[in-house]
Design an enzyme around this catalytic site. Sequence first.
Site, PDB file in Angstrom:
ATOM      1  CE  LYS A  54      -3.834  -2.442   2.166  1.00 13.60           C
ATOM      2  NZ  LYS A  54      -4.610  -2.763   3.369  1.00 13.60           N
ATOM      3  CD  GLN A  98      -3.470  -4.533   6.454  1.00 14.02           C
ATOM      4  OE1 GLN A  98      -3.553  -3.440   5.890  1.00 14.02           O
ATOM      5  NE2 GLN A  98      -3.916  -5.646   5.917  1.00 14.02           N
ATOM      6  CG  ASP A 121      -9.192   0.100   4.959  1.00  7.82           C
ATOM      7  OD1 ASP A 121      -9.245  -0.094   3.740  1.00  7.82           O
ATOM      8  OD2 ASP A 121      -8.410  -0.487   5.722  1.00  7.82           O
TER       9      ASP A 121
HETATM   10  N1  GUN Z   1      -7.061  -6.967   6.002  1.00  9.72           N
HETATM   11  C1  GUN Z   1      -7.478  -7.656   4.922  1.00  9.72           C
HETATM   12  N2  GUN Z   1      -7.995  -6.810   3.995  1.00  9.72           N
HETATM   13  C2  GUN Z   1      -7.907  -5.580   4.504  1.00  9.72           C
HETATM   14  C3  GUN Z   1      -8.256  -4.285   4.018  1.00  9.72           C
HETATM   15  O1  GUN Z   1      -8.793  -4.102   2.923  1.00  9.72           O
HETATM   16  N3  GUN Z   1      -7.969  -3.253   4.852  1.00  9.72           N
HETATM   17  C4  GUN Z   1      -7.424  -3.437   6.078  1.00  9.72           C
HETATM   18  N4  GUN Z   1      -7.217  -2.372   6.827  1.00  9.72           N
HETATM   19  N5  GUN Z   1      -7.095  -4.602   6.554  1.00  9.72           N
HETATM   20  C5  GUN Z   1      -7.324  -5.675   5.767  1.00  9.72           C
END
Ligand code: GUN
Length: 294
Positions: A54, A98, A121
């Site tokens: 990311k 995350q 998110d």
């Molecule tokens: N863990 C698995 N997919 C995601 C996501 O799209 N965002 C976040 N923050 N954690 C994740």
Amino acid sequence: MGAQIIDGTAIAQAIQEEVAQEVSRLKRDRGLAPGLATVLVGDNPASQTYVRMKQRRCGEVGIHSVGVELPGDASQQQVESRVRELSADPSIHGILVQLPLPGHLDEEGILSAIDLHKDVDGFHPINIGRLAMKGRDPLFAPATPSGIIELLDRIGAEISGKEAVVLGRSNIVGLPVSMLLLKRNATLTICHSRSRDLPLVVKRADILVAAVGRTEMVKGDWIKPGAIVIDVGINQVEDPTRKRGYRLVGDVAYDEAKEVAGWITPVPGGVGPMTIAMLLQNTLTAARRSVEVS
Ligand code: GUN
């Protein structure tokens, strides 16, 4: 006749280029550089990889990223107060915590500490709540589900009135993608580990979203001829012919399904690349909103 392949890599690349152009316009016209903070708690290797990817993609489009790392035994209060600091930081427009968090932490409490306007998110309880309400839209929708809708839109799929079947009810994919499909007026069925007669239910689907994390669970003869098949699964299968010792496969038996479906996403290269593309787009949106540029 085989299915048409939905090339998520190419679509994500196109979105990334659009975001890069808009970011440079925002810098030029408003002197504003969008900023994303990633919050990683603990040392889960998969989460570390996702966060690194990311951050790298942020760099590619001119979004500055700040990586916050906290130890796996950080307290609820430590994590929440770090998130609150980022919420108050004007150089940060998006905050991503995350998931999954270590088991001793209260996920809802931490996600609630994110400023709603920075919740790129879309996991803040209020944004999730709005996603589930008729007539209300969240400020941001979660990235993978938004990426799935974007793929459907980019291939010109009609969603309204169609039978959509979602396999899986996770907070990250199954539930939010179901809400987005419902908002687009699909006739929706959600299946999960207790569902019965799965092949029969799947056979009804004009649009099938498989997000259960079970290797090639959906067989070719479950699929309605001409259906759109969106495979969210990323499962590792041992493969000594590969340098890494494994290859990635989806929740759908791809070789069988592509003979029956009208459209299908490959794994890898289908839904996966869309997740980060949508996150970049959400971060750009958050930065623009902060200066009310339309
Ligand atoms: N863990 C698995 N997919 C995601 C996501 O799209 N965002 C976040 N923050 N954690 C994740």
